[in-house]
Design a protein around this motif. Structure first.
Motif, PDB file in Angstrom:
ATOM      1  N   GLN A 195      -2.776   7.740  -9.376  1.00 54.62           N
ATOM      2  CA  GLN A 195      -3.949   6.808  -9.418  1.00 54.62           C
ATOM      3  C   GLN A 195      -3.521   5.374  -9.474  1.00 54.62           C
ATOM      4  O   GLN A 195      -3.944   4.605  -8.756  1.00 54.62           O
ATOM      5  N   LEU A 196      -2.588   4.984 -10.551  1.00 54.54           N
ATOM      6  CA  LEU A 196      -2.313   3.742 -10.680  1.00 54.54           C
ATOM      7  C   LEU A 196      -1.485   3.195  -9.670  1.00 54.54           C
ATOM      8  O   LEU A 196      -1.495   2.036  -9.161  1.00 54.54           O
ATOM      9  N   ARG A 197      -0.617   3.979  -9.150  1.00 58.86           N
ATOM     10  CA  ARG A 197       0.301   3.787  -7.933  1.00 58.86           C
ATOM     11  C   ARG A 197      -0.586   3.145  -6.724  1.00 58.86           C
ATOM     12  O   ARG A 197      -0.325   2.261  -5.987  1.00 58.86           O
ATOM     13  N   PHE A 198      -1.568   4.263  -6.365  1.00 59.00           N
ATOM     14  CA  PHE A 198      -2.606   4.179  -5.265  1.00 59.00           C
ATOM     15  C   PHE A 198      -3.262   2.563  -5.550  1.00 59.00           C
ATOM     16  O   PHE A 198      -3.275   1.975  -4.688  1.00 59.00           O
ATOM     17  N   ALA A 199      -3.728   2.407  -6.824  1.00 58.67           N
ATOM     18  CA  ALA A 199      -4.646   1.156  -6.961  1.00 58.67           C
ATOM     19  C   ALA A 199      -3.672  -0.123  -6.842  1.00 58.67           C
ATOM     20  O   ALA A 199      -4.111  -1.080  -6.332  1.00 58.67           O
ATOM     21  N   THR A 200      -2.372  -0.052  -7.393  1.00 60.04           N
ATOM     22  CA  THR A 200      -1.383  -1.293  -7.037  1.00 60.04           C
ATOM     23  C   THR A 200      -1.212  -1.302  -5.403  1.00 60.04           C
ATOM     24  O   THR A 200      -1.134  -2.579  -5.130  1.00 60.04           O
ATOM     25  N   GLU A 201      -1.069  -0.175  -4.886  1.00 60.08           N
ATOM     26  CA  GLU A 201      -0.803  -0.553  -3.420  1.00 60.08           C
ATOM     27  C   GLU A 201      -1.861  -0.979  -2.624  1.00 60.08           C
ATOM     28  O   GLU A 201      -1.634  -1.870  -1.647  1.00 60.08           O
ATOM     29  N   GLU A 202      -3.006  -0.463  -3.104  1.00 56.21           N
ATOM     30  CA  GLU A 202      -4.218  -1.048  -2.402  1.00 56.21           C
ATOM     31  C   GLU A 202      -4.438  -2.723  -2.809  1.00 56.21           C
ATOM     32  O   GLU A 202      -4.887  -3.286  -1.896  1.00 56.21           O
TER      33      GLU A 202
END
Length: 179
Positions: A132-139
């Motif tokens: 989720q953290l990776r997804f949020a940073t990519e977004e």
């Protein structure tokens, strides 16, 4: 004030009152809340009528006026106030009955009222949190890129509008010189 209903044909008079008593005992909290809402609406309506009557009444400032009209309006005002006090008593009874019905209930935490789906039955999964953290940073990175491109396009549009404004200014100046 309502009149008591007449006993149905073929039924003894006491049987109907027993049915009414049973219906009164089966009133649930939701219907009590509806009755309370209707009572509040009646209270607001009566209050608006009282203010309307007060607005139309003349002040006793020494001017002679018809005492009959004054007494009629005063009677209406007193009747509305009496009805208003009855409605407030009814609302208090409904409120007390609702509290009595809900007294035995345990309060449910708000978090339990919100439905959600857990993955694999575990509440805190390190892999799920890191993904989720990776997804949020990519977004976030994508949003920053889009904002940067948007600012560049806005600057280009501003330059084009300035050029068009200057061109129109020059055309108007040449037309003015020609006349």
């Amino acid at each position: 004030m309502s009149t008591p209903p007449l006993a149905a044909a073929g039924m003894p008079p006491g049987a109907f009152s027993g049915a009414q008593a049973q219906a009164a005992r089966e009133v649930n909290t939701a219907s009590l809340c509806r009755i309370g809402q209707e009572t509040v609406q009646d209270i607001v309506f009566r209050t608006m009528e009282i203010f309307q009557l007060l607005r139309n009444m003349q002040l006793p400032n020494g001017v002679t006026y018809h005492t009959g009209t004054y007494q009629d309006r005063l009677g209406k005002l007193q009747e509305h106030l009496r009805q208003l006090s009855i409605l407030f008593r009814k609302l208090r009874l409904v409120y007390d009955k609702c509290n009595e019905n809900c007294a035995g209930l345990d309060p449910v935490p708000i978090e339990q009222l919100i439905p959600y789906v857990e993955e694999d039955g575990s509440k805190h999964d390190d892999r799920g949190a890191s993904s989720q953290l990776r997804f949020a940073t990519e977004e976030r990175r994508e949003i920053l890129e889009v904002n940067k491109k948007l600012k560049q396009k806005n600057q280009q549009l501003k330059q084009i509008m300035d050029q068009l404004r200057n061109l129109i200014w020059d055309i108007n100046a040449m037309l003015a010189m020609r006349n």
